[in-house]
Write a protein that holds these residues in place. Structure first.
Motif, PDB file in Angstrom:
ATOM      1  N   THR A   6       0.834  -1.201   0.000  1.00 40.97           N
ATOM      2  CA  THR A   6       0.000   0.000   0.000  1.00 40.97           C
ATOM      3  C   THR A   6       0.866   1.246   0.000  1.00 40.97           C
ATOM      4  O   THR A   6       0.628   2.172  -0.767  1.00 40.97           O
ATOM      5  N   SER A   7       1.907   1.276   0.845  1.00 39.55           N
ATOM      6  CA  SER A   7       2.746   2.472   0.904  1.00 39.55           C
ATOM      7  C   SER A   7       3.571   2.620  -0.363  1.00 39.55           C
ATOM      8  O   SER A   7       3.804   3.722  -0.833  1.00 39.55           O
ATOM      9  N   THR A   8       4.012   1.501  -0.955  1.00 39.53           N
ATOM     10  CA  THR A   8       4.751   1.568  -2.210  1.00 39.53           C
ATOM     11  C   THR A   8       3.853   2.093  -3.309  1.00 39.53           C
ATOM     12  O   THR A   8       4.253   2.955  -4.086  1.00 39.53           O
ATOM     13  N   THR A   9       2.631   1.617  -3.361  1.00 43.17           N
ATOM     14  CA  THR A   9       1.673   2.102  -4.350  1.00 43.17           C
ATOM     15  C   THR A   9       1.420   3.588  -4.164  1.00 43.17           C
ATOM     16  O   THR A   9       1.377   4.346  -5.127  1.00 43.17           O
ATOM     17  N   ALA A  10       1.260   4.026  -2.925  1.00 46.69           N
ATOM     18  CA  ALA A  10       1.026   5.443  -2.649  1.00 46.69           C
ATOM     19  C   ALA A  10       2.223   6.275  -3.097  1.00 46.69           C
ATOM     20  O   ALA A  10       2.056   7.326  -3.716  1.00 46.69           O
ATOM     21  N   THR A  11       3.426   5.801  -2.804  1.00 46.96           N
ATOM     22  CA  THR A  11       4.625   6.528  -3.204  1.00 46.96           C
ATOM     23  C   THR A  11       4.702   6.640  -4.713  1.00 46.96           C
ATOM     24  O   THR A  11       4.981   7.705  -5.251  1.00 46.96           O
ATOM     25  N   LYS A  46      -2.463  24.322  -2.437  1.00 46.68           N
ATOM     26  CA  LYS A  46      -3.508  23.717  -1.608  1.00 46.68           C
ATOM     27  C   LYS A  46      -4.100  22.488  -2.287  1.00 46.68           C
ATOM     28  O   LYS A  46      -4.310  21.451  -1.639  1.00 46.68           O
ATOM     29  N   SER A  47      -4.350  22.568  -3.576  1.00 46.63           N
ATOM     30  CA  SER A  47      -4.895  21.434  -4.320  1.00 46.63           C
ATOM     31  C   SER A  47      -3.915  20.267  -4.341  1.00 46.63           C
ATOM     32  O   SER A  47      -4.306  19.109  -4.173  1.00 46.63           O
ATOM     33  N   GLN A  48      -2.650  20.580  -4.544  1.00 47.31           N
ATOM     34  CA  GLN A  48      -1.632  19.535  -4.573  1.00 47.31           C
ATOM     35  C   GLN A  48      -1.479  18.884  -3.200  1.00 47.31           C
ATOM     36  O   GLN A  48      -1.331  17.663  -3.104  1.00 47.31           O
ATOM     37  N   VAL A  49      -1.547  19.682  -2.152  1.00 44.21           N
ATOM     38  CA  VAL A  49      -1.460  19.144  -0.794  1.00 44.21           C
ATOM     39  C   VAL A  49      -2.642  18.215  -0.514  1.00 44.21           C
ATOM     40  O   VAL A  49      -2.469  17.112   0.012  1.00 44.21           O
ATOM     41  N   ARG A  50      -3.842  18.639  -0.889  1.00 41.37           N
ATOM     42  CA  ARG A  50      -5.020  17.787  -0.697  1.00 41.37           C
ATOM     43  C   ARG A  50      -4.865  16.466  -1.432  1.00 41.37           C
ATOM     44  O   ARG A  50      -5.198  15.400  -0.906  1.00 41.37           O
ATOM     45  N   SER A  51      -4.350  16.529  -2.650  1.00 39.32           N
ATOM     46  CA  SER A  51      -4.146  15.326  -3.444  1.00 39.32           C
ATOM     47  C   SER A  51      -3.122  14.402  -2.782  1.00 39.32           C
ATOM     48  O   SER A  51      -3.320  13.187  -2.713  1.00 39.32           O
ATOM     49  N   VAL A  52      -2.041  14.977  -2.284  1.00 36.28           N
ATOM     50  CA  VAL A  52      -1.019  14.186  -1.588  1.00 36.28           C
ATOM     51  C   VAL A  52      -1.628  13.522  -0.357  1.00 36.28           C
ATOM     52  O   VAL A  52      -1.458  12.315  -0.151  1.00 36.28           O
ATOM     53  N   TYR A  53      -2.332  14.282   0.456  1.00 35.52           N
ATOM     54  CA  TYR A  53      -2.944  13.731   1.668  1.00 35.52           C
ATOM     55  C   TYR A  53      -3.855  12.553   1.319  1.00 35.52           C
ATOM     56  O   TYR A  53      -3.827  11.521   1.982  1.00 35.52           O
ATOM     57  N   ARG A  54      -4.669  12.726   0.291  1.00 36.07           N
ATOM     58  CA  ARG A  54      -5.590  11.665  -0.114  1.00 36.07           C
ATOM     59  C   ARG A  54      -4.823  10.416  -0.553  1.00 36.07           C
ATOM     60  O   ARG A  54      -5.141   9.299  -0.156  1.00 36.07           O
ATOM     61  N   LYS A  55      -3.799  10.615  -1.355  1.00 37.42           N
ATOM     62  CA  LYS A  55      -3.047   9.477  -1.897  1.00 37.42           C
ATOM     63  C   LYS A  55      -2.270   8.708  -0.833  1.00 37.42           C
ATOM     64  O   LYS A  55      -2.139   7.491  -0.916  1.00 37.42           O
ATOM     65  N   ILE A  56      -1.748   9.420   0.168  1.00 33.57           N
ATOM     66  CA  ILE A  56      -0.947   8.733   1.180  1.00 33.57           C
ATOM     67  C   ILE A  56      -1.753   8.399   2.435  1.00 33.57           C
ATOM     68  O   ILE A  56      -1.240   7.772   3.356  1.00 33.57           O
ATOM     69  N   GLY A  57      -3.006   8.833   2.474  1.00 31.09           N
ATOM     70  CA  GLY A  57      -3.902   8.449   3.562  1.00 31.09           C
ATOM     71  C   GLY A  57      -3.664   9.166   4.872  1.00 31.09           C
ATOM     72  O   GLY A  57      -3.755   8.564   5.945  1.00 31.09           O
ATOM     73  N   VAL A  58      -3.358  10.464   4.805  1.00 24.89           N
ATOM     74  CA  VAL A  58      -3.182  11.258   6.021  1.00 24.89           C
ATOM     75  C   VAL A  58      -4.108  12.466   5.973  1.00 24.89           C
ATOM     76  O   VAL A  58      -4.692  12.765   4.929  1.00 24.89           O
TER      77      VAL A  58
END
Length: 74
Positions: A6-11, A46-58
């Motif tokens: 899961t973390s590899t996929t997120a990365t 802000k949009s990029q941060v939201r996308s990162v948070y969603r993808k890495i689950g934080v």
């Protein structure tokens, strides 16, 4: 799917720019300062941060920075 998978996929799912933004979050700077450094608007960051948070689950900057460090992103 294991936690490692899961973390590899997120990365791997993070774009190059999202990785840059994630690395910038580790610095003691505001989103506005990140935007200035990257020559984009605060809303873009802000949009990029939201996308990162969603993808890495934080859901917080602290968690995102901890995740980044654990995964070798600055």
């Amino acid at each position: 799917m294991t936690m490692l998978e899961t973390s590899t996929t997120a990365t791997e799912s993070l774009t190059r720019r999202e990785r840059v933004v994630l690395a910038e979050l580790a610095e003691d700077v505001t989103l506005e300062e990140i935007a200035t450094r990257l020559f984009v608007t605060r809303n873009t960051v802000k949009s990029q941060v939201r996308s990162v948070y969603r993808k890495i689950g934080v859901s917080t900057r602290t968690d995102a920075v901890a995740w980044a460090r654990a995964h070798g992103i600055r």
